[in-house]
Design an enzyme around this catalytic site. Structure first.
Site, PDB file in Angstrom:
ATOM      1  N   THR A 132     -38.165 -18.502  39.156  1.00  0.00           N
ATOM      2  CA  THR A 132     -37.338 -19.397  39.830  1.00  0.00           C
ATOM      3  C   THR A 132     -37.821 -20.186  40.892  1.00  0.00           C
ATOM      4  OG1 THR A 132     -35.169 -19.552  41.175  1.00  0.00           O
ATOM      5  CG2 THR A 132     -36.368 -17.479  40.970  1.00  0.00           C
ATOM      6  N   ASP A 133     -37.437 -21.056  41.488  1.00  0.00           N
ATOM      7  CA  ASP A 133     -37.938 -21.886  42.793  1.00  0.00           C
ATOM      8  C   ASP A 133     -37.507 -21.042  43.908  1.00  0.00           C
ATOM      9  OD1 ASP A 133     -35.164 -22.449  42.774  1.00  0.00           O
ATOM     10  OD2 ASP A 133     -35.570 -24.692  43.262  1.00  0.00           O
ATOM     11  N   GLU A 134     -36.479 -20.000  43.666  1.00  0.00           N
ATOM     12  CA  GLU A 134     -35.952 -19.316  44.786  1.00  0.00           C
ATOM     13  C   GLU A 134     -37.037 -18.212  45.523  1.00  0.00           C
ATOM     14  OE1 GLU A 134     -31.977 -17.771  44.886  1.00  0.00           O
ATOM     15  OE2 GLU A 134     -31.206 -19.688  43.711  1.00  0.00           O
ATOM     16  N   TYR A 158     -31.992 -11.087  44.786  1.00  0.00           N
ATOM     17  CA  TYR A 158     -32.405 -11.618  43.461  1.00  0.00           C
ATOM     18  C   TYR A 158     -33.671 -12.389  43.606  1.00  0.00           C
ATOM     19  CZ  TYR A 158     -32.626 -15.682  40.088  1.00  0.00           C
ATOM     20  OH  TYR A 158     -33.136 -16.523  39.336  1.00  0.00           O
ATOM     21  N   LYS A 162     -37.246 -11.504  41.317  1.00  0.00           N
ATOM     22  CA  LYS A 162     -38.011 -12.310  40.693  1.00  0.00           C
ATOM     23  C   LYS A 162     -39.439 -12.339  41.125  1.00  0.00           C
ATOM     24  CE  LYS A 162     -36.615 -14.607  37.657  1.00  0.00           C
ATOM     25  NZ  LYS A 162     -36.428 -14.135  36.040  1.00  0.00           N
TER      26      LYS A 162
HETATM   27  P1  NAD Z   1     -27.999 -15.599  32.346  1.00  0.00           P
HETATM   28  O1  NAD Z   1     -27.586 -14.793  33.333  1.00  0.00           O
HETATM   29  O2  NAD Z   1     -27.109 -16.604  31.841  1.00  0.00           O
HETATM   30  O3  NAD Z   1     -28.450 -14.715  31.076  1.00  0.00           O
HETATM   31  C1  NAD Z   1     -29.200 -13.568  30.995  1.00  0.00           C
HETATM   32  C2  NAD Z   1     -29.452 -13.082  29.823  1.00  0.00           C
HETATM   33  O4  NAD Z   1     -30.346 -12.021  29.982  1.00  0.00           O
HETATM   34  C3  NAD Z   1     -28.065 -12.601  29.252  1.00  0.00           C
HETATM   35  O5  NAD Z   1     -27.843 -12.988  27.888  1.00  0.00           O
HETATM   36  C4  NAD Z   1     -28.190 -10.846  29.298  1.00  0.00           C
HETATM   37  O6  NAD Z   1     -27.320 -10.345  28.304  1.00  0.00           O
HETATM   38  C5  NAD Z   1     -29.605 -10.861  29.070  1.00  0.00           C
HETATM   39  N1  NAD Z   1     -30.152  -9.588  29.617  1.00  0.00           N
HETATM   40  C6  NAD Z   1     -30.054  -8.909  30.679  1.00  0.00           C
HETATM   41  N2  NAD Z   1     -30.662  -7.834  31.031  1.00  0.00           N
HETATM   42  C7  NAD Z   1     -31.179  -7.687  30.046  1.00  0.00           C
HETATM   43  C8  NAD Z   1     -32.133  -6.620  29.602  1.00  0.00           C
HETATM   44  N3  NAD Z   1     -32.425  -5.398  30.043  1.00  0.00           N
HETATM   45  N4  NAD Z   1     -32.687  -6.838  28.184  1.00  0.00           N
HETATM   46  C9  NAD Z   1     -32.223  -7.656  27.586  1.00  0.00           C
HETATM   47  N5  NAD Z   1     -31.506  -8.861  27.804  1.00  0.00           N
HETATM   48  C10 NAD Z   1     -30.879  -8.494  29.031  1.00  0.00           C
HETATM   49  O7  NAD Z   1     -29.471 -16.325  33.100  1.00  0.00           O
HETATM   50  P2  NAD Z   1     -29.696 -17.767  32.849  1.00  0.00           P
HETATM   51  O8  NAD Z   1     -29.289 -18.300  33.963  1.00  0.00           O
HETATM   52  O9  NAD Z   1     -29.759 -17.934  31.440  1.00  0.00           O
HETATM   53  O10 NAD Z   1     -31.304 -17.359  33.321  1.00  0.00           O
HETATM   54  C11 NAD Z   1     -32.356 -17.151  32.561  1.00  0.00           C
HETATM   55  C12 NAD Z   1     -33.608 -16.692  33.219  1.00  0.00           C
HETATM   56  O11 NAD Z   1     -33.955 -18.088  33.882  1.00  0.00           O
HETATM   57  C13 NAD Z   1     -33.617 -15.852  34.482  1.00  0.00           C
HETATM   58  O12 NAD Z   1     -34.749 -15.056  34.400  1.00  0.00           O
HETATM   59  C14 NAD Z   1     -33.454 -16.642  35.494  1.00  0.00           C
HETATM   60  O13 NAD Z   1     -33.944 -15.836  36.652  1.00  0.00           O
HETATM   61  C15 NAD Z   1     -34.178 -17.768  35.257  1.00  0.00           C
HETATM   62  N6  NAD Z   1     -33.700 -19.056  36.020  1.00  0.00           N
HETATM   63  C16 NAD Z   1     -32.479 -19.455  35.807  1.00  0.00           C
HETATM   64  C17 NAD Z   1     -32.229 -20.738  36.693  1.00  0.00           C
HETATM   65  C18 NAD Z   1     -30.353 -21.077  36.689  1.00  0.00           C
HETATM   66  O14 NAD Z   1     -30.243 -22.147  37.464  1.00  0.00           O
HETATM   67  N7  NAD Z   1     -29.774 -20.539  36.004  1.00  0.00           N
HETATM   68  C19 NAD Z   1     -33.109 -21.458  37.208  1.00  0.00           C
HETATM   69  C20 NAD Z   1     -34.433 -20.885  37.382  1.00  0.00           C
HETATM   70  C21 NAD Z   1     -34.669 -19.818  36.615  1.00  0.00           C
HETATM   71  O1  DAU Z   2     -32.749 -22.229  42.082  1.00  0.00           O
HETATM   72  C1  DAU Z   2     -32.683 -21.684  40.872  1.00  0.00           C
HETATM   73  C2  DAU Z   2     -31.886 -20.638  40.954  1.00  0.00           C
HETATM   74  O2  DAU Z   2     -30.192 -21.248  40.753  1.00  0.00           O
HETATM   75  C3  DAU Z   2     -31.797 -19.509  39.720  1.00  0.00           C
HETATM   76  O3  DAU Z   2     -33.070 -18.770  39.852  1.00  0.00           O
HETATM   77  C4  DAU Z   2     -30.416 -18.540  39.830  1.00  0.00           C
HETATM   78  O4  DAU Z   2     -30.346 -17.856  38.767  1.00  0.00           O
HETATM   79  C5  DAU Z   2     -29.252 -19.526  39.628  1.00  0.00           C
HETATM   80  O5  DAU Z   2     -27.726 -18.469  39.860  1.00  0.00           O
HETATM   81  C6  DAU Z   2     -29.173 -20.327  40.680  1.00  0.00           C
HETATM   82  O6  DAU Z   2     -28.967 -19.735  42.374  1.00  0.00           O
HETATM   83  P1  DAU Z   2     -27.885 -20.540  43.388  1.00  0.00           P
HETATM   84  O7  DAU Z   2     -27.820 -19.438  44.376  1.00  0.00           O
HETATM   85  O8  DAU Z   2     -28.637 -21.564  43.758  1.00  0.00           O
HETATM   86  O9  DAU Z   2     -26.746 -21.197  42.311  1.00  0.00           O
HETATM   87  P2  DAU Z   2     -25.291 -20.830  42.447  1.00  0.00           P
HETATM   88  O10 DAU Z   2     -24.662 -21.558  41.250  1.00  0.00           O
HETATM   89  O11 DAU Z   2     -24.760 -19.493  42.614  1.00  0.00           O
HETATM   90  O12 DAU Z   2     -24.951 -21.521  43.879  1.00  0.00           O
HETATM   91  C7  DAU Z   2     -25.409 -22.868  43.904  1.00  0.00           C
HETATM   92  C8  DAU Z   2     -25.069 -23.055  45.200  1.00  0.00           C
HETATM   93  O13 DAU Z   2     -23.602 -23.282  45.586  1.00  0.00           O
HETATM   94  C9  DAU Z   2     -25.482 -22.386  46.443  1.00  0.00           C
HETATM   95  O14 DAU Z   2     -25.967 -23.152  47.461  1.00  0.00           O
HETATM   96  C10 DAU Z   2     -24.321 -21.442  46.758  1.00  0.00           C
HETATM   97  C11 DAU Z   2     -23.103 -22.545  46.586  1.00  0.00           C
HETATM   98  N1  DAU Z   2     -21.902 -21.764  46.031  1.00  0.00           N
HETATM   99  C12 DAU Z   2     -21.896 -21.087  45.016  1.00  0.00           C
HETATM  100  C13 DAU Z   2     -20.730 -20.381  44.434  1.00  0.00           C
HETATM  101  C14 DAU Z   2     -21.024 -19.647  43.133  1.00  0.00           C
HETATM  102  C15 DAU Z   2     -20.486 -22.144  46.588  1.00  0.00           C
HETATM  103  O15 DAU Z   2     -20.797 -22.957  47.646  1.00  0.00           O
HETATM  104  N2  DAU Z   2     -19.616 -21.646  46.194  1.00  0.00           N
HETATM  105  C16 DAU Z   2     -19.827 -20.727  45.126  1.00  0.00           C
HETATM  106  O16 DAU Z   2     -18.307 -20.196  44.928  1.00  0.00           O
END
Ligand code: NAD
Ligand code: DAU
Length: 356
Positions: A132-134, A158, A162
């Protein structure tokens, strides 16, 4: 074939669907089916000869060793993780367990198996780590976007988990020569995202007539990328990325959270007006800020653009309209994932916005 971890989650399922639509190569999906994993996300490919599913934990070394020996994947695409920042603040240990120890165990088993491969197969193998960019921390307004050389400054449990996993992945290349690739992507949006994350949560609450909880002043900035563009970038990195290298992936779509919520409200006003004809934006409620809330993320994608020729294709305004439409068209999906444990989370996280 390729082994996908976490393929029943939001991005993993989009990746499996895109992969099977665009290549004849089979996938094996290893997923623990936590609260965030839904087999229904892959209902469209269930039963297809190219799709295989194993219910299990990336930390179950015996199981993973057996899968590797049996299926001999040419790559592992590692999505499995605990992914929600607010949950990491409420309960960090699960993040250390899955994201750090789970990844470490996966690396250990992969290395032991990889060492048994004939040289050609070993050289062609790839371990793609989805990060992630975080991990780079927070940017000031106006500062240049994160490059791959930006120092790691993770601020939440989180992002710390990562970052720790990323360091192990890097070390497995540097020390043992495992051909790894790591990507750092910005915020994804699109279909099948669990409604704990900003965009689906807002759609869900708006349709229920509930307050739209914006943390703090809502002027935090995220860079939004459509999930299908992210998956295309991952396929490019897997196909042509240089082992040991990292690639930043972004949407070139920086928006404040308030702007995102207003865009969702405007889409809903257009296609599903409220019964009293009031704008959905009237439901916006500023609530207590997230502790340690990162102010801004932004990505410099010049490496992936110049080396691999990838760039995002979905304009945010089109993508958000399509995404809102997907949630409106799929009430059964939403109902199936917002069951008991979802309601418990909402009550714990948003006590101040609970509707009477
Ligand atoms: P998600 O939470 O929707 O899905 C996670 C999946 O992993 C689920 O299907 C869960 O059942 C599975 N899982 C969790 N623990 C496990 C384990 N121990 N063994 C096997 N499976 C397991 O997550 P997402 O949003 O699809 O993110 C996927 C990946 O991308 C993550 O690594 C996250 O850090 C990264 N990422 C997410 C975002 C975003 O915006 N969502 C952005 C950048 C990177
Ligand atoms: O940047 C990549 C990341 O983006 C991924 O690595 C993470 O897995 C993914 O969850 C996401 O993280 P964020 O914290 O940025 O996403 P989230 O959707 O939780 O929140 C987006 C923004 O909105 C953040 O600034 C918090 C804000 N927010 C979020 C929720 C859930 C609110 O203001 N209200 C809310 O209820």
């Amino acid at each position: 074939m390729v082994l996908i971890t976490g393929g029943c989650g939001f991005i993993g399922s989009a990746f499996v669907l895109q992969w099977l639509a665009q290549s004849g190569e089979p996938v094996l999906n290893l997923d623990l089916l936590t609260y965030a994993g839904h087999p229904g996300n892959l209902a469209a490919v269930q039963g297809r000869p190219g799709y295989h599913f194993t219910h299990g934990d990336i930390g179950d070394s015996a199981l993973v060793a057996d899968l590797l020996r049996t299926h001999q994947p040419r790559a592992i695409v590692h999505f499995a993780a605990e992914s929600h920042v607010d949950r990491s603040i409420a309960g960090p240990m699960a993040f250390a367990h899955t994201n750090v120890l789970g990844t470490l165990k996966l690396l250990e088993v992969t290395l032991a198996w990889w060492r048994t491969l004939p040289p050609e197969q070993a050289q062609a193998f790839r371990f793609l780590n989805i990060s992630t960019d975080e991990v780079f921390g927070s940017l000031e307004a106006g500062a240049a976007g994160f490059t791959e050389r930006h120092p790691f400054e993770p601020n939440s449990p989180y992002s710390a988990s990562k970052a720790a996993a990323d360091h192990f992945v890097r070390a497995w290349h540097h020390t043992y020569g495992l051909p790894v690739l790591t990507t750092h992507c910005s915020n994804n949006y699109g279909p099948r995202q669990f409604p704990e994350k900003l965009i689906p949560l807002m759609v869900h609450n708006a349709l229920a007539g509930k307050p739209l909880p914006v943390y703090g002043d809502g002027l935090q900035v995220r860079d939004w990328l459509h999930v299908d563009d992210h998956c295309a970038a991952l396929r490019a990195v897997l196909a042509q990325g240089r082992p040991g290298q990292t690639y930043n992936i972004g949407g070139r779509s920086e928006r404040t959270n308030l702007a995102v919520v207003h865009a969702i409200c405007a889409s809903l006003d257009a296609v599903r007006p409220r019964s009293d004809a009031k704008p959905y934006a009237e439901l916006i409620a500023h609530v207590t800020d997230r502790p340690g809330h990162d102010r801004r993320y932004a990505i410099d994608d010049s490496r992936i653009a110049s080396e691999l020729g990838w760039q995002p294709t979905v304009r945010f305004e089109d993508g958000i309209r399509r995404t809102v439409a997907w949630y409106l068209d799929n009430p059964d999906w939403v109902a199936s994932v917002t069951s008991g444990s979802y309601r418990q989370w909402v009550e714990q996280q948003y006590p101040s916005t609970a509707t009477p």
